[in-house]
Design a protein around this motif. Structure first.
Motif, PDB file in Angstrom:
ATOM      1  N   SER A   1      44.093  35.817  51.117  1.00 31.93           N
ATOM      2  CA  SER A   1      43.305  34.644  50.762  1.00 31.93           C
ATOM      3  C   SER A   1      43.993  33.800  49.702  1.00 31.93           C
ATOM      4  N   ILE A   2      44.162  32.530  50.035  1.00 32.86           N
ATOM      5  CA  ILE A   2      44.763  31.556  49.125  1.00 32.86           C
ATOM      6  C   ILE A   2      43.926  31.434  47.850  1.00 32.86           C
ATOM      7  N   ASP A   3      42.608  31.448  48.041  1.00 35.43           N
ATOM      8  CA  ASP A   3      41.714  31.296  46.886  1.00 35.43           C
ATOM      9  C   ASP A   3      41.905  32.438  45.892  1.00 35.43           C
ATOM     10  N   GLU A   4      41.979  33.643  46.388  1.00 35.41           N
ATOM     11  CA  GLU A   4      42.191  34.803  45.508  1.00 35.41           C
ATOM     12  C   GLU A   4      43.512  34.703  44.761  1.00 35.41           C
ATOM     13  N   VAL A   5      44.558  34.325  45.499  1.00 37.37           N
ATOM     14  CA  VAL A   5      45.877  34.227  44.873  1.00 37.37           C
ATOM     15  C   VAL A   5      45.848  33.168  43.768  1.00 37.37           C
ATOM     16  N   ALA A   6      45.263  32.023  44.078  1.00 32.49           N
ATOM     17  CA  ALA A   6      45.185  30.949  43.083  1.00 32.49           C
ATOM     18  C   ALA A   6      44.377  31.412  41.869  1.00 32.49           C
ATOM     19  N   ALA A   7      43.241  32.050  42.127  1.00 33.71           N
ATOM     20  CA  ALA A   7      42.383  32.524  41.038  1.00 33.71           C
ATOM     21  C   ALA A   7      43.144  33.503  40.148  1.00 33.71           C
ATOM     22  N   GLU A   8      43.869  34.416  40.794  1.00 35.87           N
ATOM     23  CA  GLU A   8      44.596  35.414  40.019  1.00 35.87           C
ATOM     24  C   GLU A   8      45.699  34.784  39.165  1.00 35.87           C
ATOM     25  N   ALA A   9      46.272  33.699  39.680  1.00 39.50           N
ATOM     26  CA  ALA A   9      47.312  33.003  38.913  1.00 39.50           C
ATOM     27  C   ALA A   9      46.691  32.084  37.857  1.00 39.50           C
ATOM     28  N   GLY A  10      45.356  31.934  37.912  1.00 37.00           N
ATOM     29  CA  GLY A  10      44.683  31.049  36.970  1.00 37.00           C
ATOM     30  C   GLY A  10      44.938  29.577  37.248  1.00 37.00           C
ATOM     31  N   ILE A  11      45.173  29.251  38.518  1.00 35.78           N
ATOM     32  CA  ILE A  11      45.355  27.841  38.875  1.00 35.78           C
ATOM     33  C   ILE A  11      44.368  27.477  39.982  1.00 35.78           C
ATOM     34  N   SER A  12      44.260  26.191  40.265  1.00 33.74           N
ATOM     35  CA  SER A  12      43.348  25.758  41.322  1.00 33.74           C
ATOM     36  C   SER A  12      44.023  25.906  42.677  1.00 33.74           C
ATOM     37  N   ARG A  13      43.185  26.008  43.704  1.00 29.85           N
ATOM     38  CA  ARG A  13      43.666  26.017  45.077  1.00 29.85           C
ATOM     39  C   ARG A  13      44.571  24.808  45.341  1.00 29.85           C
ATOM     40  N   GLY A  14      44.149  23.672  44.796  1.00 31.71           N
ATOM     41  CA  GLY A  14      44.917  22.437  44.991  1.00 31.71           C
ATOM     42  C   GLY A  14      46.330  22.550  44.417  1.00 31.71           C
ATOM     43  N   LEU A  15      46.422  23.178  43.257  1.00 30.61           N
ATOM     44  CA  LEU A  15      47.736  23.293  42.626  1.00 30.61           C
ATOM     45  C   LEU A  15      48.633  24.244  43.435  1.00 30.61           C
ATOM     46  N   LEU A  16      48.035  25.313  43.999  1.00 29.71           N
ATOM     47  CA  LEU A  16      48.836  26.208  44.843  1.00 29.71           C
ATOM     48  C   LEU A  16      49.461  25.420  45.999  1.00 29.71           C
ATOM     49  N   PHE A  17      48.645  24.541  46.583  1.00 32.56           N
ATOM     50  CA  PHE A  17      49.160  23.747  47.709  1.00 32.56           C
ATOM     51  C   PHE A  17      50.226  22.738  47.262  1.00 32.56           C
ATOM     52  N   HIS A  18      50.314  22.539  45.967  1.00 30.96           N
ATOM     53  CA  HIS A  18      51.398  21.720  45.448  1.00 30.96           C
ATOM     54  C   HIS A  18      52.739  22.466  45.614  1.00 30.96           C
ATOM     55  N   TYR A  19      52.692  23.775  45.481  1.00 30.93           N
ATOM     56  CA  TYR A  19      53.915  24.581  45.611  1.00 30.93           C
ATOM     57  C   TYR A  19      54.186  24.997  47.059  1.00 30.93           C
TER      58      TYR A  19
ATOM     59  N   GLU B   1      59.400  29.354  38.327  1.00 31.38           N
ATOM     60  CA  GLU B   1      58.637  30.500  37.800  1.00 31.38           C
ATOM     61  C   GLU B   1      57.258  30.587  38.462  1.00 31.38           C
ATOM     62  N   ARG B   2      56.631  29.420  38.615  1.00 33.64           N
ATOM     63  CA  ARG B   2      55.299  29.408  39.217  1.00 33.64           C
ATOM     64  C   ARG B   2      55.367  29.890  40.670  1.00 33.64           C
ATOM     65  N   ARG B   3      56.330  29.395  41.391  1.00 32.77           N
ATOM     66  CA  ARG B   3      56.501  29.840  42.784  1.00 32.77           C
ATOM     67  C   ARG B   3      56.677  31.361  42.829  1.00 32.77           C
ATOM     68  N   ARG B   4      57.524  31.852  41.927  1.00 37.71           N
ATOM     69  CA  ARG B   4      57.798  33.289  41.920  1.00 37.71           C
ATOM     70  C   ARG B   4      56.542  34.088  41.569  1.00 37.71           C
ATOM     71  N   GLN B   5      55.779  33.556  40.602  1.00 37.30           N
ATOM     72  CA  GLN B   5      54.530  34.227  40.234  1.00 37.30           C
ATOM     73  C   GLN B   5      53.575  34.312  41.442  1.00 37.30           C
TER      74      GLN B   5
END
Lengths: 201, 201
Positions: B27-45, B5-9
């Motif tokens: 921008s990765i930062d914008e995407v992460a911010a919009e998902a309400g997660i940290s940049r680091g967590l995005l890189f987890h996916y 679900e997170r990946r899809r979001q």
């Protein structure tokens, strides 16, 4: 070296490097070093890196256009066959560099594919003395021709699905067939649509 | 939220942003911010920025392909007309985003135009039950269709040189005309060239 000679020298170096890599990887420092001038002096001729890149791309486009010119004085079908054959050979000889050139750069710099296709469409319309309304067909046929060229040139030499002569013939006949296919754009000679611009008829 | 679900979001946010700008400006930062997660967590996916960009582009390509699907159970000429009409409408509705998507990114990320055209060629060959040797024609005809779509959609609404229905008809007839044009690739049923692969005949 005159200003014009220096510009031409720098563009020439840029063109040679463009054979090896996409435009966004073209280093100003390398070009300046190869010309034996400073980076600062290069910026004297091209105020920004983008200006230099744009000038190199424009020169590359002019070169392709020159390479696919028909012999002077030739027109009609013979001229179009020459354009087709020279275009196929151009892509075949320099496939990577052609792809890098027209598709290998990001949007701010590059709609060279568009510029080149547009210039070639004007030329073909002119060479075949076609009505202006056929231009969309000619323009899109050039996309057909380019796609054939790119896929054909990827086939290993000696195992090609079509010999060059057959592909030239096919693409010539394809243009003629597409020009006969209705409905055509309403700028052309038919003018049967009720919304035709010209109400005088 | 599950991993899937997170990946899809995240891909969904990426897709929405891709409508506004080319992939390299995503921008990765914008995407992460919009998902309400940290940049680091995005890189987890998605381990790298390039991985994320590639996944967004692939998702965008799948979406275009889905949007231009014919109705299920339909085949032949009717199906191809649906593909043509849906493709023209897709480009028309989202011209900038389509151009940014398939032509707006530099080469390392992007041969999405190639992937998409190739998938559509397979589909049309399949829908029309064509012999494999016609694939280069179908593939290049898709370049013709795309060029028509891009130029047509640039014309102002209400002043178009062709109504949608006429352009669909033209492109359908164009494919049929191109399939009749000789010489075709020698994988097809003709097999008259002396260099034909199959020596058994």
């Amino acid at each position: 070296m005159s200003r014009e000679e220096r510009r031409r020298q720098l563009l020439g170096i840029g063109l040679r490097k463009l054979v090896e890599r996409p435009i966004q990887d073209l280093s100003i420092d390398e070009v300046a070093a190869e010309a034996g001038i400073s980076r600062g002096l290069l910026f004297h001729y091209f105020p920004t890196k983008n200006d230099f890149h744009a000038a190199v791309l424009a020169a590359a486009g002019r070169r392709v256009l020159r390479n696919v010119s028909p012999d002077s004085g030739v027109a009609g079908r013979v001229a179009v066959r020459q354009v087709i054959e020279r275009f196929l050979l151009q892509v075949d000889r320099r496939r990577e560099s052609y792809l890098a050139l027209v598709h290998g750069h990001s949007r701010p710099v590059g709609d060279l594919a568009t510029t080149l296709r547009s210039a070639m469409a004007d030329r073909v319309v002119d060479l075949m003395d076609l009505p202006a309304g056929t231009r969309p067909v000619v323009h899109a046929w050039l996309a057909y021709l380019e796609d054939r060229a790119v896929l054909w040139s990827a086939e290993p030499q000696g195992q090609r699905s079509l010999p060059l002569g057959d592909l030239v013939e096919h693409c010539t006949l394809a243009l003629e067939a597409l020009l006969r296919v209705g409905p055509q754009a309403r700028d052309d000679a038919r003018g049967t649509q009720p919304e035709a611009h010209d109400a005088s008829g």
